[in-house]
Write a protein that holds these residues in place. Structure first.
Motif, mmCIF file in Angstrom:
data_model
loop_
_atom_site.group_PDB
_atom_site.id
_atom_site.type_symbol
_atom_site.label_atom_id
_atom_site.label_comp_id
_atom_site.label_asym_id
_atom_site.label_seq_id
_atom_site.Cartn_x
_atom_site.Cartn_y
_atom_site.Cartn_z
ATOM 1 N N THR A 131 2.819 -7.417 -1.312
ATOM 2 C CA THR A 131 2.831 -5.894 -0.718
ATOM 3 C C THR A 131 1.859 -6.067 0.700
ATOM 4 O O THR A 131 2.306 -5.428 1.478
ATOM 5 C CB THR A 131 1.863 -4.922 -2.045
ATOM 6 O OG1 THR A 131 2.920 -4.951 -2.964
ATOM 7 C CG2 THR A 131 1.996 -3.667 -1.237
ATOM 8 N N ILE A 132 1.033 -6.745 0.719
ATOM 9 C CA ILE A 132 0.089 -6.690 1.891
ATOM 10 C C ILE A 132 0.759 -7.602 3.020
ATOM 11 O O ILE A 132 0.765 -7.336 4.129
ATOM 12 C CB ILE A 132 -1.403 -6.954 1.689
ATOM 13 C CG1 ILE A 132 -2.328 -6.793 2.788
ATOM 14 C CG2 ILE A 132 -1.500 -8.665 1.165
ATOM 15 C CD1 ILE A 132 -3.820 -6.658 2.458
ATOM 16 N N GLY A 168 4.013 -6.019 4.439
ATOM 17 C CA GLY A 168 3.942 -5.187 5.518
ATOM 18 C C GLY A 168 4.182 -5.836 6.915
ATOM 19 O O GLY A 168 4.693 -5.383 7.673
ATOM 20 N N GLY A 194 -0.960 -0.625 8.046
ATOM 21 C CA GLY A 194 -1.057 -0.737 6.417
ATOM 22 C C GLY A 194 -2.253 -0.163 6.099
ATOM 23 O O GLY A 194 -3.079 -0.119 6.708
ATOM 24 N N THR A 204 -4.415 -0.256 2.066
ATOM 25 C CA THR A 204 -4.321 -0.556 0.422
ATOM 26 C C THR A 204 -4.866 0.575 -0.401
ATOM 27 O O THR A 204 -4.754 0.739 -1.524
ATOM 28 C CB THR A 204 -5.254 -1.731 -0.071
ATOM 29 O OG1 THR A 204 -6.503 -1.251 0.313
ATOM 30 C CG2 THR A 204 -4.787 -2.940 1.087
ATOM 31 N N MET A 259 3.056 0.593 2.847
ATOM 32 C CA MET A 259 2.051 -0.125 1.978
ATOM 33 C C MET A 259 1.362 0.776 1.013
ATOM 34 O O MET A 259 0.910 0.240 -0.110
ATOM 35 C CB MET A 259 1.225 -1.135 2.959
ATOM 36 C CG MET A 259 0.464 -1.848 2.386
ATOM 37 S SD MET A 259 -0.966 -2.812 3.416
ATOM 38 C CE MET A 259 0.219 -3.941 4.383
ATOM 39 N N TYR A 294 1.199 0.501 -2.987
ATOM 40 C CA TYR A 294 -0.203 0.389 -3.807
ATOM 41 C C TYR A 294 -0.476 1.227 -4.980
ATOM 42 O O TYR A 294 -0.844 1.042 -5.990
ATOM 43 C CB TYR A 294 -1.196 -0.058 -2.951
ATOM 44 C CG TYR A 294 -1.506 -1.498 -2.577
ATOM 45 C CD1 TYR A 294 -1.599 -2.332 -3.371
ATOM 46 C CD2 TYR A 294 -1.426 -1.855 -1.198
ATOM 47 C CE1 TYR A 294 -1.618 -3.852 -3.094
ATOM 48 C CE2 TYR A 294 -1.394 -3.277 -0.773
ATOM 49 C CZ TYR A 294 -1.644 -4.027 -1.589
ATOM 50 O OH TYR A 294 -1.878 -5.483 -1.234
#
Length: 368
Positions: free
Chosen positions: A49-50, A53, A154, A156, A279, A283
């Motif tokens: 996910t990170i 990005g 991005g 979180t 992103m 999350y």
């Protein structure tokens, strides 16, 4: 019009069209040149996910330019270590990096304001400050002194408060603990007796497993579950008050940014905005599922005590007062962000907080 006149005029028109086509082709080529860049990430590929990005940005830019603007993405360690990504972009080793600016607060504390500071802005407020407030302008004024141009790419959302081998109920319980914690949060926690350690994501698990550190924070349930922290530390605390909405940045070598055609700059800006939104959405969708899995697997979920939160808040304010005296850049941007935060929370408590609190009560009563 007779046939001879018609064909003469038609031939002239056709020749003009052909000439226009010939002239237009080089102009289009100049507007859409073939450009190849390298982007170094601060994250390992396993954190889809990170790290993803950065891939999202590259894919969108490639698609929007028919492949003419190609950005290759490299994971942490493939070109430079993860915590050196922005430095590599500033030095021109690579054209850009996908990273979190608080990793570089040791060079200049102002970096942290571009990502997250303890008890700072949440994700929605970060977007508002960057896109509709002074955040983007002020941060790029600072980043230009580091030969960088930054674009939010991005977020979180609010993070978790970390994994501990033992229960942490009081400030006294924190003293002497070696904790992996990044950015200015480490400075604040040090005031509470913690011994901060700055480690990239891929190095945290072995350090916890070997006992080199006693506690660690990373992002949140989805990433923490992937990294397996629950296997080496039992107690999972919340909230991560040091990261209410950390911004992940695309930072670009300033000279390379200025050399880009304006349409490529616009395309890259739009790609980063899309990655920023995507992103956070990923999350938000994945963290709830992962949290249930972690608790089901034996993780003990616990809130930080009010004693710890109050002490950390006071330590944060003391830290900011110290940094304002040392750094004019920090003072200017911190004051702007603080003024923005006051108004943002005024609105949030009327709108978001009231609505969300009511809905959470419905959830707890079984109506959702």
């Amino acid at each position: 019009m007779d046939r001879r006149t018609f064909f003469k005029k038609a031939g002239t028109a056709a020749a003009g069209a052909a000439a226009a086509t010939t002239l237009a082709a080089p102009a289009i080529a100049q507007e859409n040149p073939k450009i190849s860049w390298r982007m170094t990430s601060s994250f390992p590929k396993g954190l889809d996910t990170i790290y993803g990005g950065g891939v999202d940005i590259a894919d969108r830019v490639r698609a929007a330019t028919n492949g003419n603007f190609d950005i290759q993405v490299f994971a942490a360690g493939e070109i430079v270590p993860g915590l050196e990504a922005a430095n590599a972009a500033g030095a021109g080793t690579v054209e850009m990096a996908h990273t979190v600016l608080y990793y570089y607060y040791g060079k200049e504390p102002t970096y942290a304001l571009g990502a997250a500071i303890p008890f700072g802005l949440n994700a929605r407020m970060q977007n508002a400050w960057y896109y509709a407030g002074n955040g983007g302008t002020l941060m790029n004024e600072f980043l230009a002194t580091e030969n960088l141009f930054g674009i939010p790419a991005g977020n979180t959302g609010v993070q978790m408060g970390g994994w501990f081998r033992k229960e942490i109920n009081t400030v006294e319980d924190l003293k002497g603990l070696k904790m992996r914690i990044g950015g200015l949060a480490g400075v604040v926690m040090q005031k509470l007796g913690v011994v901060p350690q700055q480690l990239p994501g891929g190095d945290i698990y072995p350090a916890l497993e070997k006992g080199t550190i006693d506690a660690a924070e990373w992002v949140g349930p989805y990433d923490d579950n992937k990294l397996g922290f629950n296997k080496v530390a039992k107690y999972y605390y919340y909230p991560g008050f040091w990261e209410g909405g950390p911004v992940v940045h695309a930072v670009i070598n300033l000279n390379k940014w200025n050399e880009l055609p304006k349409n490529y700059q616009a395309i890259l800006n739009d790609a980063c905005a899309a990655a920023n939104s995507n992103m956070l959405g990923k999350y938000d969708a994945k963290n709830a599922i992962a949290l249930k899995e972690l608790v089901g697997g034996g993780a003990v979920l616990k809130p930080y005590s009010q004693e710890i939160l109050n002490a950390a808040y006071d330590a944060s304010l003391a830290t900011y007062a110290e940094l304002k005296k040392k750094s004019p850049h920090f003072a200017k941007i911190y004051d702007d962000q603080l003024a923005f935060k006051k108004d943002a929370y005024l609105w949030a408590q009327i709108g978001e907080y009231t609505f969300d609190t009511f809905m959470m009560i419905q959830q707890r009563s079984g109506k959702i």
